[in-house]
Design an enzyme around this catalytic site. Structure first.
Site, short mmCIF file in Angstrom:
data_model
loop_
_atom_site.label_atom_id
_atom_site.label_comp_id
_atom_site.label_asym_id
_atom_site.label_seq_id
_atom_site.Cartn_x
_atom_site.Cartn_y
_atom_site.Cartn_z
N GLY A 173 0.82 -1.20 0.00
CA GLY A 173 0.00 0.00 0.00
C GLY A 173 0.86 1.25 0.00
N CYS A 174 0.24 2.37 -0.30
CA CYS A 174 0.99 3.63 -0.41
C CYS A 174 1.44 4.13 0.96
CB CYS A 174 0.19 4.69 -1.13
SG CYS A 174 -1.52 4.87 -0.58
N TYR A 175 0.55 4.05 1.95
CA TYR A 175 0.94 4.48 3.29
C TYR A 175 2.07 3.61 3.82
CZ TYR A 175 -2.98 7.71 4.31
OH TYR A 175 -3.84 8.77 4.33
N THR B 156 5.52 4.15 2.32
CA THR B 156 6.11 5.39 2.85
C THR B 156 6.69 5.20 4.25
OG1 THR B 156 4.26 6.47 1.71
CG2 THR B 156 5.68 7.87 3.08
#
Lengths: 344, 344, 344, 344
Positions: free
Chosen positions: A151-153, A156
């Site tokens: 996922g993007c979160y 990061t």
């Protein structure tokens, strides 16, 4: 060699972003695109920016011929993914698959059941799938048939945190991830909460205290740390289209933290560690596959602020998916992904 | 009774916001406005939205006659403020003054010297000044001649944190304030860093680790706690005009934290505590003098996330300044300030 | 005297804006609010900014008691309006009604049938209704029972154009209205086209060549000119929440055009004509009931550019509705509407 | 063959955009970059997104060695350009130069004097320079040593209008160009008028009636029409970073207009004419070198609305400059420019 690439779910934002990236990839030809509700349309009817490029017409998954396909990207919503990919891999066991949904990110069936409220429909594949955080699991990805793209979160937060918990330079019991996302992360479904007039000119947190993405965070951090790690994680919505920006509060020596990251990523093309004390901005990764990391000492001794930013649709989704495809297919990992950020 | 009001520094954003609020205040007449570089102009030349309202012409401070003035708002930049107000109060010792700069917020001359690098130019006034966080220091404000209006970040963080450290329901050693601000907080000076093209479509932190505003935070939190408190504080820039949004991570029982705030602010008109578990949004305070507070339990036991949001130009500056004027002049505190948020 | 006011359709944007304005109106008490799909909820559940204000709970129209109501605002979608208002006025023939939908703007039943594809369901009321462009039809509004509040685009274009075609200072055959609107004009319905990610960071025209709102334009311009007038009209979407900005290209003497407007609106509080050659900005009317007009000479002799701007939710909808209520009820027309723009 | 490329004025927005495009151009190596006030710095100090790419350090023009350079892009402000380029071409008469300023766009010395208030400092070069609207002057560009790259507004308006006035399908006396630009068009200089807080959440026209860019419009339209043409032109500022959107009102048969454009641009890669009646959106060209054109019939017979949109920093500046370099150097015109728009 030109790879024949198909995309399941081409008419969402991550599907469109895959196409944007693949149209400038020198070793790829897009040969099939599915989109159930838009089947029969041209891609340019759904995303007019593709009008200038010759793309196959959208079909249903049922009508999509996998026979000539080398690599399948799956950008379907959660739920339909597991059965669609199970069917695809039964038809073509030698396919290489990168899945952008959440369906193949958790390796533990019990954990999947806990967070999603039902048993996984393709448990053998779930076990087989490799977690596609490229810089961390590159070797496993190189040998994988099925990659669960992070996922993007989580991408990061994990890129800085995995080396730090792995090296033991931060306290694993006191990690706070204050994360902010652009609105494209919410997808293209029509909802009041993501209307322009509801989002513009304001700011807010959501899913505070217990977001589903924490399962991914916990899995990977615990794996790296060798002990159970469960950070505090708060997502917010920024009124812009693209970005994840994570401000991470940790306990540990700031310079040791910086040194750990600088060393770990010294030879990684897509992960740039700024000089100690410098702060990254999301606009400098916009539209690119880069992640930028900064480490700053807090005024309280023994505390540091680690900042990580990337484009949620690129390194946070479709760019990392292409990066994984490159690894899986033995291409140079940066092929087709060297574009720098669109700023201003 | 109609109060005669003057504003020093009327041509900045907080000056303009004072005028917006005071033009609908039933007990006020604006009688004098200063703006050094724009002296001689009409206010509508600088802010055209005032064309429909009859306002005095801008003058220099030297030309502004304080004789008929009851209340002086000072919205000058840091540095010029202390000498200008010293002069004003020598001329008119009976003036009531609300200062919106940072010059009269720190009560300790040594602390002022530490953060600003020089001795205060009006030390007697610095000692006399009352810190203008209305809900906390209302009684002292009612009797004050000079009020140092708090900063926008500090108002946002202090309103929830002061009752919590005062009641002892949170650990004073582990407070993290992740704060986000709209761009108007940077003022109207021409700088590359706040150009539209540099700010739009992106997000970033700044002054990480050691922001000047922490001095105010420390002063008031230590006062309330009875011990020295120094939270971690990180400001970020949101690409919108107005808002402060503070996500505050604390250690303590979430329900006790919520109960403390709900009880403390039950009868405060401008501070609204949401039901336990609900999350405020900045858009719902935009243009209004309200602060909205939320408390959510973290998934980690014994941790809570406290969220506080307000409009940086209203409750974070000019609105609280008018609220303080109301208190200093014996008016109902909400007079002229009951407008609800402009949303959408 | 306090007017008892009810709103049909309180949970849309124009309904919410009516409430924002009426909560600071000194002569009004909001006594009933309808919202079919949200019936039973508090208004603050739908728009949290109203939490601090004591409002009646939302009901269905069927459950709303009109007996004590003096003034009814109707902010229902097109279609349901005509039957709901017919019923309301049969129950309470002495009600004063301001309707914000398009249902009572066209006075000619044939024209209504043409544009909406069906006969009007309340033709007697259609004929009775007064077109609520306050500055133009003030006397008729003062005596009206039912006012059809104008659209936001049409108010913006008509305020400058009616005096100009009436005075014969422009050529009625060559009028081009290039109009731009903020996104709130599209309402709160969930649609892909108005998602944040589809609107932000871009610009486009829509309904080019033949927008439904031109019927209103034609009706009022032809009435004022005494001949048939049909301007070219192109709407565009600006990625901001609030504004209409109309750039109008006309043939005529620029100074005569300016003089006509300056004279016509010299004593109108809410319509401000700028000095010749000056250009208004939408931000200077944001959140206020003002319209700002500018006239500039084109470099081509005998051509002028007339610019008109207002806030689509205030003077373009709910503000003008309150202005009309003031006129209908014999109040000072500016009562409750003197707030200046929220800028920055 | 690899071209050695230098850029004068690399630290502005068009300079940075040139670098973004050239870093993915397969036949180019950037060998020198000038920036007077930033000389000595790395490009990544000025634009951090370039950190991952190996670029030469910024120098003054005086220190920049032109000896190994094949192509010089000049992105200097107006005024310094003419003398700098005169010197460069005296040193290296065989250089190929693309100038992005306004200095070499007007071919008539008298016209230059009229609009800029002084005689041109390099009149021989002014006469020699070719107007770099690639699709229109391709052959002349192929043989040129010095190309004056067109402005962003003029490129947007000229691409549709030149074929139309050339074919005689529109009335040359009644052309209205209502144009809207993103904020990056204003450059990176610190000015109050382009601060975020002054631009966001609003809309306005500027330079109404007589913008300097009309000189370019007139020159090229008159050349194509064979008679003097002087359209009405109004620029507006859109609160987004990138786009020009021109809504053009013309008199003529809409279908003939569409057919003329469709035929003219049928084989042009970067100019896409939409089907008759369809309306382009700026977001679908964002970050790309494409222009999208639409033609719609007005409801008034014999009138049409022509819409043209492009990215002001790409096709409106740096992208067209690279396109011109490709033409001048005998490369495929699309080399390095095939990226599709970044949307969402």
């Amino acid at each position: 060699m030109t790879l024949s690439v198909a995309i399941y779910g081409a008419s969402g934002y991550t599907g469109a972003e895959l196409i944007r990236l693949l149209t400038v990839h020198p070793d790829v030809k897009i040969t099939a695109l599915s989109a159930e509700s838009n089947a029969g349309k041209a891609m340019a009817d759904v995303f007019p920016q593709f009008a200038a490029y010759d793309l196959p017409r959208l079909t249903t998954i049922a009508d999509l011929d996998l026979a000539p396909v080398d690599v399948l990207f799956c950008a379907l919503p959660h739920g339909t993914t597991q059965t669609s990919l199970k069917a695809a891999l039964e038809t073509r066991p030698d396919l290489k698959v990168v899945d952008l949904s959440a369906d193949f990110r958790l390796s533990d069936p019990a954990m999947y059941q806990h967070w999603y409220g039902h048993a996984h429909q393709a448990e053998a594949l779930q076990t087989e799938a490799v977690y596609g955080l490229t810089e961390i699991h590159r070797e496993a990805i190189a040998g994988a048939r099925l990659v669960g793209n992070p996922g993007c979160y989580t991408t990061t937060a994990l890129l800085p945190l995995i080396p730090l918990v792995g090296a033991g330079v931060i306290d694993t019991d006191n990690i706070v991830v204050d994360a902010k996302s652009g609105v494209t992360g919410a997808g293209r479904a029509a909802k009041v909460a993501t209307l322009f007039s509801e989002v513009a000119e304001g700011f807010h947190a959501y899913s505070v205290g217990n977001h589903r993405h924490t399962a991914e965070l916990d899995q990977e951090l615990s794996l790296a740390a060798g002990v159970s790690v469960a950070p505090t994680f708060t997502p917010h919505l920024i009124p812009i289209n693209r970005a994840i920006y994570a401000t991470i509060y940790v306990t540990g020596d700031p310079e040791a933290i910086h040194a750990t990251l600088a060393e770990r990523y010294a030879s990684e093309y897509f992960v740039n560690v700024l000089p100690f004390g410098e702060v990254p901005q999301s606009r400098h990764v916009r539209g690119s596959n880069f992640t930028r990391l900064g480490v700053v000492a807090d005024r309280r001794p023994g505390r540091a602020i680690v900042i990580s930013t990337l484009d949620n649709l690129v390194k946070g989704a479709s760019g990392q998916a292409v990066q994984n495809m490159n690894v899986m297919c033995g291409l140079d990992e940066t092929t087709g992904l060297k574009q720098l950020a669109l700023f201003p």
